[in-house]
Design a protein around this motif. Sequence first.
Motif, short mmCIF file in Angstrom:
data_model
loop_
_atom_site.label_atom_id
_atom_site.label_comp_id
_atom_site.label_asym_id
_atom_site.label_seq_id
_atom_site.Cartn_x
_atom_site.Cartn_y
_atom_site.Cartn_z
N GLU A 8 0.84 -1.19 0.00
CA GLU A 8 0.00 0.00 0.00
C GLU A 8 0.88 1.23 0.00
N ILE A 9 0.38 2.27 -0.64
CA ILE A 9 1.05 3.56 -0.59
C ILE A 9 0.38 4.35 0.52
N ASN A 10 1.13 4.58 1.60
CA ASN A 10 0.57 5.31 2.75
C ASN A 10 0.55 6.80 2.50
N ASN A 11 1.67 7.32 2.07
CA ASN A 11 1.81 8.74 1.78
C ASN A 11 2.47 8.88 0.42
N LEU A 12 1.99 9.81 -0.36
CA LEU A 12 2.58 10.08 -1.66
C LEU A 12 2.62 11.59 -1.84
N GLU A 13 3.82 12.10 -2.06
CA GLU A 13 4.01 13.52 -2.27
C GLU A 13 4.77 13.71 -3.58
N ALA A 14 4.15 14.40 -4.51
CA ALA A 14 4.78 14.66 -5.81
C ALA A 14 4.85 16.17 -6.00
N VAL A 15 6.07 16.68 -6.04
CA VAL A 15 6.30 18.10 -6.27
C VAL A 15 7.18 18.22 -7.50
N ASP A 18 9.76 15.44 -8.51
CA ASP A 18 10.27 14.70 -7.35
C ASP A 18 9.12 14.05 -6.62
N VAL A 19 9.28 12.76 -6.34
CA VAL A 19 8.23 11.99 -5.69
C VAL A 19 8.79 11.35 -4.43
N LYS A 20 8.03 11.44 -3.36
CA LYS A 20 8.35 10.75 -2.11
C LYS A 20 7.14 9.93 -1.71
N ALA A 21 7.41 8.69 -1.30
CA ALA A 21 6.30 7.82 -0.90
C ALA A 21 6.72 6.96 0.27
N GLU A 22 5.74 6.63 1.10
CA GLU A 22 5.94 5.65 2.16
C GLU A 22 5.07 4.45 1.83
N LEU A 23 5.68 3.27 1.83
CA LEU A 23 5.01 2.05 1.41
C LEU A 23 4.93 1.07 2.57
N THR A 24 3.82 0.36 2.65
CA THR A 24 3.70 -0.73 3.61
C THR A 24 3.55 -2.02 2.83
N ILE A 25 4.42 -2.97 3.12
CA ILE A 25 4.40 -4.28 2.47
C ILE A 25 3.55 -5.22 3.31
N ASN A 26 2.68 -5.95 2.67
CA ASN A 26 1.79 -6.89 3.34
C ASN A 26 2.56 -8.16 3.70
N GLU A 53 4.29 1.14 -10.35
CA GLU A 53 2.94 1.50 -9.89
C GLU A 53 2.90 2.85 -9.18
N ILE A 54 3.98 3.21 -8.51
CA ILE A 54 4.06 4.56 -7.93
C ILE A 54 4.02 5.58 -9.06
N MET A 55 4.81 5.36 -10.12
CA MET A 55 4.82 6.30 -11.24
C MET A 55 3.45 6.36 -11.92
N GLU A 56 2.78 5.22 -12.03
CA GLU A 56 1.45 5.22 -12.64
C GLU A 56 0.47 6.06 -11.83
N GLN A 57 0.60 6.03 -10.53
CA GLN A 57 -0.28 6.85 -9.70
C GLN A 57 0.05 8.34 -9.88
N VAL A 58 1.33 8.66 -9.94
CA VAL A 58 1.74 10.05 -10.13
C VAL A 58 1.27 10.58 -11.48
N ILE A 85 8.64 0.93 4.05
CA ILE A 85 9.79 1.32 3.24
C ILE A 85 9.50 2.70 2.62
N SER A 86 10.54 3.50 2.50
CA SER A 86 10.42 4.80 1.84
C SER A 86 10.91 4.69 0.41
N ALA A 87 10.35 5.52 -0.44
CA ALA A 87 10.76 5.56 -1.85
C ALA A 87 10.91 7.01 -2.28
N THR A 88 11.97 7.27 -3.03
CA THR A 88 12.12 8.56 -3.68
C THR A 88 12.30 8.30 -5.17
N LEU A 89 11.61 9.08 -5.97
CA LEU A 89 11.68 8.95 -7.42
C LEU A 89 11.87 10.33 -8.02
N LYS A 90 12.67 10.39 -9.05
CA LYS A 90 12.81 11.60 -9.86
C LYS A 90 12.50 11.17 -11.29
N TYR A 91 11.77 12.00 -12.00
CA TYR A 91 11.43 11.62 -13.36
C TYR A 91 11.45 12.81 -14.30
#
Length: 122
Positions: A8-15, A18-26, A53-58, A85-91
């Motif tokens: 699950e994506i708990n938090n998603l911030e796209a500015v 730059d994307v920051k996300a917090e993920l919870t693995i089941n 899938e994070i990028m698809e949501q963004v 787990i935390s994720a950072t993405l740049k695109y």
Amino acid sequence: MLQDNFFEINNLEAVDADVKAELTINVAHKIFEGHFPGQPVVPGVCIMQMVKEIMEQVLAKKTNLISSSEIKFLAIINPVENNIISATLKYAIEENGNVNVTATLFKDALVHFKMKAVLAVL
């Protein structure tokens, strides 16, 4: 595909790009019954899919992975010990519509995964 079931994506911030996300693995997901019994490890292909899938949501669009110039699995993700787990993405979006992505998944100071890839927007 994996979102809302495997993770699950708990938090998603796209500015901007730059994307920051917090993920919870089941940790109870069936995949861990076989990968590996008694010592669960998040499969590498699932980590790559989570980035996609994070990028698809963004982007609010489906994508396909076209290529990757770098995929580094630096530390295993044991969902019992590290299910958040935390994720950072740049695109960057190319003129042809493809998306260049650089992603890092980490927990505190421990980097688990790095990836540079190109996604096609469908």
